[in-house]
Enzyme design. Structure first.
Site, PDB file in Angstrom:
ATOM      1  N   LYS A  41      -8.721 -60.316  52.155  1.00 56.14           N
ATOM      2  CA  LYS A  41      -7.510 -59.693  51.627  1.00 56.14           C
ATOM      3  C   LYS A  41      -6.708 -59.080  52.778  1.00 56.14           C
ATOM      4  O   LYS A  41      -7.187 -58.990  53.912  1.00 56.14           O
ATOM      5  CB  LYS A  41      -7.869 -58.632  50.592  1.00 56.14           C
ATOM      6  CG  LYS A  41      -8.703 -57.486  51.121  1.00 56.14           C
ATOM      7  CD  LYS A  41      -9.075 -56.510  50.013  1.00 56.14           C
ATOM      8  CE  LYS A  41      -9.896 -55.350  50.576  1.00 56.14           C
ATOM      9  NZ  LYS A  41     -10.184 -54.327  49.548  1.00 56.14           N
ATOM     10  N   ARG A  70     -12.458 -46.309  40.446  1.00 53.86           N
ATOM     11  CA  ARG A  70     -11.216 -46.962  40.851  1.00 53.86           C
ATOM     12  C   ARG A  70     -10.969 -48.100  39.878  1.00 53.86           C
ATOM     13  O   ARG A  70     -10.301 -47.922  38.873  1.00 53.86           O
ATOM     14  CB  ARG A  70     -11.338 -47.425  42.318  1.00 53.86           C
ATOM     15  CG  ARG A  70     -10.055 -47.781  42.991  1.00 53.86           C
ATOM     16  CD  ARG A  70     -10.271 -48.122  44.443  1.00 53.86           C
ATOM     17  NE  ARG A  70     -11.210 -49.222  44.639  1.00 53.86           N
ATOM     18  CZ  ARG A  70     -11.499 -49.761  45.805  1.00 53.86           C
ATOM     19  NH1 ARG A  70     -10.945 -49.266  46.912  1.00 53.86           N
ATOM     20  NH2 ARG A  70     -12.345 -50.761  45.923  1.00 53.86           N
ATOM     21  N   TYR A 104       9.312 -37.693  72.745  1.00 52.36           N
ATOM     22  CA  TYR A 104       9.858 -36.891  71.656  1.00 52.36           C
ATOM     23  C   TYR A 104       9.104 -35.579  71.484  1.00 52.36           C
ATOM     24  O   TYR A 104       7.872 -35.531  71.564  1.00 52.36           O
ATOM     25  CB  TYR A 104       9.788 -37.667  70.347  1.00 52.36           C
ATOM     26  CG  TYR A 104      10.834 -38.743  70.204  1.00 52.36           C
ATOM     27  CD1 TYR A 104      12.175 -38.420  70.145  1.00 52.36           C
ATOM     28  CD2 TYR A 104      10.459 -40.079  70.126  1.00 52.36           C
ATOM     29  CE1 TYR A 104      13.140 -39.414  70.015  1.00 52.36           C
ATOM     30  CE2 TYR A 104      11.407 -41.083  69.990  1.00 52.36           C
ATOM     31  CZ  TYR A 104      12.752 -40.742  69.939  1.00 52.36           C
ATOM     32  OH  TYR A 104      13.701 -41.726  69.801  1.00 52.36           O
ATOM     33  N   MET A 137       8.586 -45.474  68.462  1.00 52.38           N
ATOM     34  CA  MET A 137       8.631 -46.662  67.620  1.00 52.38           C
ATOM     35  C   MET A 137       8.345 -47.935  68.409  1.00 52.38           C
ATOM     36  O   MET A 137       7.633 -48.819  67.948  1.00 52.38           O
ATOM     37  CB  MET A 137      10.001 -46.777  66.943  1.00 52.38           C
ATOM     38  CG  MET A 137      10.117 -47.962  65.997  1.00 52.38           C
ATOM     39  SD  MET A 137      11.749 -48.103  65.235  1.00 52.38           S
ATOM     40  CE  MET A 137      11.731 -46.672  64.143  1.00 52.38           C
TER      41      MET A 137
END
Length: 381
Positions: free
Chosen positions: A49, A147, A269, A322
């Site tokens: 998956k 779940r 940053y 980023m």
């Protein structure tokens, strides 16, 4: 006046990418064979998956098929279609359950739903009656994950096993372990005991309980089929124990620029880290947009991740941006790094689990989050 350093030569297609992600299919198949040998006679399936944990269904499934894997687990029908295209003869289970409108798609793909509630069982039975076919499906029992899966009360409310078996084929009875990655966690034994009782409320069928951690930690959890995931891809499955799996990925980014800053200067940053000496920085062409998580950056209060230039380690400096990462290369001889040099962000020495530890997460999240701005290269099995 000091002249700028030279620039490494790159092929044009590499310059267009954030970096290169090398995926070792031979390591993936070796890991699967290792797990299959440990399963001691139980079938070893593969969980593929999330695009084979971020590494590519289209490449990973054929390699695992060639190694002998015959059963695959996915989360979504869309993933089942891709697995079917890559493995025409495979058995494919879809973990995300069944909706009545998807019945024709299951027939078309030859995939099998994993039924996790009385409503889903009723809907699948109704679809089988309409289709005039006794179609296969797995049934999922919830033994403590809370779940997906039939609760104990739902198991006790099931029709008699013979009645179910006349309508559709229960091809697998399964549950999922919540804490097998923690050795000797009491919930694991409780889940096994519950599974042993509740699975007999269903028609006789192969049983499956063990994920990667369950397979590696306790043969009593193997039953008829094991369903490893993270271990196939080289990740650590059992906390506090050596990882017996081969690393699978190598992630590299290029040096965009080299610069020297003075002691007392901040980097990145938020001015989260201030250097204490004159520092030579290598600015690398990857960032959190590429799955290299921001939380793995460095501050004045905590060390971040480490990258490698050949055999030389370099700590990160400041926050991860980023698209860019800064590394301290002051202690590496200047002639070893130029603009365009490769930096290894993940590999044998600093693994996905090492990065996960610095970022406060798990190796699964690192792997599945690796972006699509890298050039992907596969080492054939």
């Amino acid at each position: 006046m000091r002249m700028p350093a030279g620039r490494a030569s790159w092929p044009a297609e590499a310059l267009e990418a954030a970096g290169r992600l090398t995926i070792d299919l031979a390591a993936i198949t070796d890991n699967w064979r290792n797990l299959a040998a440990r399963a001691r006679g139980a079938e070893t399936a593969a969980c593929v998956k999330a695009d084979a944990y971020g590494l590519g269904i289209d490449a990973v499934v054929p390699a695992l098929t060639a190694a002998g894997c015959r059963t695959f687990f996915v989360a979504l029908l869309a993933e089942a279609r891709r697995v079917r295209a890559a493995a025409p003869d495979a058995t494919i289970y879809v973990l995300g359950g069944f909706h009545p409108h998807t019945g024709p798609a299951y027939v078309e793909t030859g995939a099998r739903p994993v039924l996790g509630s009385l409503a889903e069982i009723s809907d699948w039975a109704g679809f089988c009656r309409t289709a005039g076919a006794r179609l296969p499906a797995a049934v999922h029992i919830d033994t403590g994950m809370n779940r997906l899966g039939l609760s104990r009360e739902e198991c006790l409310a099931l029709p008699p096993p013979d009645d179910l078996a006349r309508v559709f084929e229960v091809s697998l009875v399964m549950s999922h372990l919540a804490c097998a990655d923690t050795p000797n966690h009491p919930l694991t034994r409780e889940q096994r005991d519950r599974f042993e009782i509740l699975r007999h409320r269903l028609p006789p069928a192969p049983a499956s309980l063990a994920n990667s951690a369950g397979l590696l930690s306790d043969p009593a959890l193997h039953y008829d089929m094991t369903r490893p995931g993270i271990a196939i891809y080289g990740g650590l499955a059992v906390t506090g124990r050596p990882n017996p799996m081969r690393p699978v990925v190598r992630l590299e980014a290029r040096v965009v620029q080299l610069r020297t800053i003075s002691a007392g200067s901040s980097v990145g940053y938020g001015a989260a880290q201030t250097v204490r000496r004159d520092t030579r920085l290598a600015i690398l062409s990857a960032g959190y947009a590429d799955g290299y998580m921001r939380a793995a950056g460095s501050t004045d209060l905590r060390a971040g991740a480490t990258v490698y230039f050949g055999e030389d380690a370099a700590p990160l400096v400041g926050r991860i941006s980023m698209d860019l990462i800064a590394a301290d290369v002051t202690d590496i001889p200047e002639d070893r790094i130029v603009a365009g040099s490769w930096a290894e962000l993940l590999g044998d020495r600093f693994t996905v689990d090492d990065l996960a530890a610095r970022a406060g997460t798990i190796g699964y999240e690192i792997l599945t989050g690796l972006g699509h701005r890298y050039r992907r290269d596969y080492i054939e099995a």
